[in-house]
Design a protein around this motif. Structure first.
Motif, PDB file in Angstrom:
ATOM      1  N   SER A 230       8.072  14.653   9.998  1.00 35.42           N
ATOM      2  CA  SER A 230       8.753  14.838   8.730  1.00 35.42           C
ATOM      3  C   SER A 230       8.076  14.049   7.629  1.00 35.42           C
ATOM      4  CB  SER A 230      10.212  14.385   8.833  1.00 35.42           C
ATOM      5  OG  SER A 230      10.832  14.958   9.934  1.00 35.42           O
ATOM      6  N   LEU A 231       7.538  12.908   7.986  1.00 36.13           N
ATOM      7  CA  LEU A 231       6.958  11.994   7.011  1.00 36.13           C
ATOM      8  C   LEU A 231       5.708  11.388   7.616  1.00 36.13           C
ATOM      9  CD1 LEU A 231       9.903   9.755   5.759  1.00 36.13           C
ATOM     10  CD2 LEU A 231       8.455  11.213   4.335  1.00 36.13           C
ATOM     11  N   SER A 232       4.665  11.294   6.852  1.00 40.54           N
ATOM     12  CA  SER A 232       3.475  10.577   7.319  1.00 40.54           C
ATOM     13  C   SER A 232       3.647   9.089   7.020  1.00 40.54           C
ATOM     14  CB  SER A 232       2.241  11.105   6.594  1.00 40.54           C
ATOM     15  OG  SER A 232       2.309  10.749   5.231  1.00 40.54           O
ATOM     16  N   PRO A 233       2.945   8.238   7.751  1.00 42.43           N
ATOM     17  CA  PRO A 233       2.979   6.804   7.433  1.00 42.43           C
ATOM     18  C   PRO A 233       2.609   6.558   5.971  1.00 42.43           C
ATOM     19  CG  PRO A 233       1.911   7.161   9.554  1.00 42.43           C
ATOM     20  CD  PRO A 233       2.144   8.519   8.965  1.00 42.43           C
ATOM     21  N   GLU A 234       1.656   7.317   5.460  1.00 37.50           N
ATOM     22  CA  GLU A 234       1.229   7.139   4.074  1.00 37.50           C
ATOM     23  C   GLU A 234       2.381   7.452   3.116  1.00 37.50           C
ATOM     24  OE1 GLU A 234      -0.438   9.042   6.391  1.00 37.50           O
ATOM     25  OE2 GLU A 234      -1.725   7.331   6.858  1.00 37.50           O
ATOM     26  N   ALA A 235       3.146   8.511   3.435  1.00 34.82           N
ATOM     27  CA  ALA A 235       4.260   8.882   2.566  1.00 34.82           C
ATOM     28  C   ALA A 235       5.320   7.781   2.568  1.00 34.82           C
ATOM     29  CB  ALA A 235       4.881  10.207   3.017  1.00 34.82           C
ATOM     30  N   VAL A 236       5.530   7.191   3.736  1.00 35.03           N
ATOM     31  CA  VAL A 236       6.513   6.101   3.820  1.00 35.03           C
ATOM     32  C   VAL A 236       6.047   4.917   2.978  1.00 35.03           C
ATOM     33  CG1 VAL A 236       7.597   4.437   5.370  1.00 35.03           C
ATOM     34  CG2 VAL A 236       7.329   6.822   6.096  1.00 35.03           C
ATOM     35  N   GLU A 237       4.770   4.587   3.129  1.00 38.40           N
ATOM     36  CA  GLU A 237       4.237   3.443   2.379  1.00 38.40           C
ATOM     37  C   GLU A 237       4.245   3.705   0.880  1.00 38.40           C
ATOM     38  OE1 GLU A 237       0.603   2.979   4.560  1.00 38.40           O
ATOM     39  OE2 GLU A 237       1.711   2.125   6.272  1.00 38.40           O
ATOM     40  N   SER A 238       4.012   4.958   0.503  1.00 42.04           N
ATOM     41  CA  SER A 238       4.003   5.268  -0.928  1.00 42.04           C
ATOM     42  C   SER A 238       5.391   5.123  -1.550  1.00 42.04           C
ATOM     43  CB  SER A 238       3.484   6.692  -1.156  1.00 42.04           C
ATOM     44  OG  SER A 238       4.487   7.626  -0.817  1.00 42.04           O
ATOM     45  N   ARG A 239       6.400   5.048  -0.722  1.00 41.43           N
ATOM     46  CA  ARG A 239       7.751   4.789  -1.229  1.00 41.43           C
ATOM     47  C   ARG A 239       7.996   3.285  -1.435  1.00 41.43           C
ATOM     48  NH1 ARG A 239      11.374   9.036   2.490  1.00 41.43           N
ATOM     49  NH2 ARG A 239      10.401  10.927   1.646  1.00 41.43           N
TER      50      ARG A 239
END
Lengths: 473, 473
Positions: A62-71
């Motif tokens: 659902s979410l990439s690690p990068e997407a999580v970090e970008s939050r």
């Protein structure tokens, strides 16, 4: 910052909480520790990846690690939390390189669940899988895929099995599934779609027990019609082989197989708080209040490791499902950010696709469970058309409703049919939340148009019949 | 017997009442007068008969006269009730051979509705149809059917149009639909399936106004994509021809046509009680209480001629739909038999198939209507997937929710999409009945499984977004 929001577990509940907290309170430090490489993956999608309807393993993320970090979330994968110390408000963390203490202001335990190990010999043989991690999904897909089929798990990067080795072997021809729950039934569909001889073992007399007798019988019939060899009411006594699985031994005899899938249930991961004052309930999962708070100040729990209150009984229950985890996590994130939000109640609403049969269940279905909760259960099962009889495509739809004889209140229900049956369970889930009686259910102004429903929707037909029984009582 | 239950009208409401009364009280004399030949026919199925998806006109009959009589009901077709005299508790009846008085103990007025006549010239031309009776369905099907297609209306026996004459003519090539309501949209699908150039005229800017802007726009787009020539915001000024329709004159010019269908709405049939103390409400339909009783002792009303209470406003409303008629009739039959049963409330729940687009609506959708009922409406429209994004077949599903700003209570909603969208409106209809707030809706434990729904069902996504707006208010 001295009061970070620390989250243990980077799946649905944990990342929902982290994301919501950061969105509501961008200045708050939010730290997530995930012991594996994987975050936020769609466990429910694995059977469809193996079946081949979903192309790539990454599609299930659902979410990439990068997407999580970008939050703005401080995400640490491959970091295991070893202990929680509520006194000092710290957790002990082991990362790839070192161990360290992490202090927290608020802590969320979102450690999920683990697959139960079958109490039989041979579960450690090669080619015996438990469908609880992406690793297993990658391995099974690669093993099943014919030589020409590209297996996209190669690209995922962090699969800890040798996918290419599985892919290079001859695909299995005969497989056994031990356990006829959701995953067992869904995997039967995947295996049959791959043309495999598929044996499904279920200790009780019907598959998917939480769906009750009427649905269980239809699922069994559907599986049999689809060529699944059903071994119902049959205990598996052992898995045998020499290194690799070769044979399933069961009460009804032995079957030679090339692969076995064991899925007999899951249990909450609560070891981490076992030595703390964080209490667990009768279910074994962590006790929480209406805001997801545990019995220890500043510590929350959500997802597959936590109990929640049941909308019908008002009592704590443990029903590990995806929406519950997401919703509770999100609510806790908001609460921790300073705007308290209830995690909501659970009805145990679940839907299942068994080949072309759509099944749903919600609330209290089992009479014993209803009696235990203090009700006097009565129920009716009816079969009615899904559309106007004259309109093409109408399909038999079987609805079971359970109600309390004394109050007339709806307690739960199930549904099965091939035409839009599953989504109709939401009507019953909503009725449970509204505390509707069967008489009120019977008078609902539901949708009618020939392509979608008969004048009296199957749910209404069932309510009429059960209402008649209640009137006579 | 001196106190028969007399029913005026042999369609959904009337026959549901008669059947239920007779079943509950077999000794009661139950007499039904129906002025036409037709009883208990599925009005909603006519577009699909014309399209050709339903083979025979008889398929649309829910009950044969013989079946009604076998229930012990004294059914008289071709009997018009001319007047009601509450003083003497009699109705005056004109049958094929004679006029007579019929005394009643209880009387049900189930006289239905009639099609509005468009206030334009030319509606009396040949080949101008109103889709309100089976006669018109028979004629249009026969007219459209190519020479080789068997038209099963021949067998129905009591069609008062010369079906064979219609069938022997060259099928129409260009048709006009005046009115973009349910029937207009459904007939557009039928006409396009027959390959006809189809012009649809709608005075307002969008089709199906009760479904609101978001759905109306999608229906318009769907119709246009399906090749329907849309004339929105366009008043038809006249139908012209020499005996037969030849041309539609409208604000945007003239179009030559071979057939016109006029469907601009219906009005309740209440002339029969106009000279009595049976009161009609603002809607023009008959005022009833929670048991379907009118303002005159012993006289009930149900179906398309009667008002019912709206579940959101608690006020009388007139929403003529099939389930309402069936349910109210059935309840009145039970009440008359001595076991009082409420007729239930209405939410105005409706679903519509526009080619492949499934649409639904329930409750208060229009902001003006909500304000009139004393609410402060706020709403949000969201589009979300119908299934997990990675699972094949997910389709955009657009949900609009309307709520009261002050109380947070859900007032109504709409939905549109191609994948199981329509039946999801039942979730909202049930929530309205339970009096749920948006916050409660957001916390519903709805179904999730990749083939049927994403973790957050589109209804829940909409609730989250609207909940956010309410929180800020």
């Amino acid at each position: 910052m001295s009061d970070p929001f620390v989250v243990i577990g980077g799946d649905a509940a944990g990342l929902s909480a982290a994301s919501k907290c950061k969105r509501e309170d961008p200045d708050r430090e939010v730290v997530v520790y995930e012991q594996s490489d994987w975050i936020s993956y769609a466990h429910c999608g694995m059977p469809y990846y193996i079946k081949g309807e979903v192309d790539a393993l990454e599609d299930l993320l659902s979410l990439s690690p990068e997407a999580v970090e970008s939050r703005g979330i401080d995400l640490h994968r491959r970091h295991e939390v070893l202990g929680v110390d509520p006194e000092s408000e710290t957790v002990r963390v082991r990362g790839p390189d070192r161990e360290f203490e992490q202090s927290y202001g608020d802590l969320l335990v979102a450690t999920g669940a683990h697959a139960l190990t079958a109490p039989i010999d041979g579960t450690d043989l090669d080619d015996v899988f438990t469908m609880h991690h992406m690793h297993a999904a990658a391995a099974v897909r690669a093993f099943l895929a014919p030589p020409g089929e590209e297996v996209d798990a190669f690209d995922a990067g962090y699969v800890d099995v040798d996918v290419e080795a599985y892919h290079s072997r001859d695909p299995p021809e005969t497989v056994a599934i031990v356990g006829g729950g959701y995953v067992g039934v869904e995997m039967a569909e995947a295996f049959r779609a791959r043309g495999l001889e598929t044996h499904l073992y279920q200790r009780s007399d019907r598959p998917v027990p939480p769906f009750g007798a009427a649905v269980g019988d239809q699922v069994a019939e559907t599986l049999a019609d689809a060529g699944v060899d059903l071994h119902l009411g049959t205990a598996v006594t052992g898995l045998e082989g020499n290194g690799r699985i070769e044979r399933v031994e069961a009460a009804d005899g032995a079957v030679d197989v090339d692969l076995a899938l064991v899925g007999i249930g899951i249990r909450p991961n609560t070891e981490l708080v076992a030595d703390t004052a964080v209490a667990c309930g009768d279910s074994g999962a962590i006790v929480t209040d209406e805001y997801g708070h545990t019995t220890v100040d500043g510590i929350y729990a959500a997802g597959d490791c936590a109990e929640m209150d049941h909308v019908v009984t008002g009592e704590p229950d443990w029903v590990p499902l995806g929406l519950t985890a997401n919703r509770a996590g999100r609510a806790i994130g908001q609460t921790v950010a300073g705007d308290p939000e209830p995690v909501g109640e659970i009805a145990g609403t679940a839907v299942l696709k068994a080949f072309d049969l759509e099944c749903g269940r919600t609330g209290l279905v089992d009479h014993d469970a209803a009696r235990e909760a203090g009700f006097t259960p009565v129920s009716e099962t009816v079969t009615a058309g899904s559309r106007s009889g004259y309109y093409p495509g109408s399909a038999d739809t079987t609805v079971t409703l359970v109600a309390d004889r004394d109050s007339g209140r709806l307690l739960g229900g199930t549904i099965a049919g091939e035409d839009r049956a599953a989504i109709r369970i939401d009507t019953l889930a909503t009725a449970l939340d509204g505390g509707l009686t069967v008489a009120e259910l019977e008078r609902l102004d539901l949708a009618y148009a020939p392509p979608f429903s008969p004048v009296w929707d199957p749910v209404l037909v069932a309510a009429k019949v059960l209402g008649g029984q209640l009137d006579e009582a």
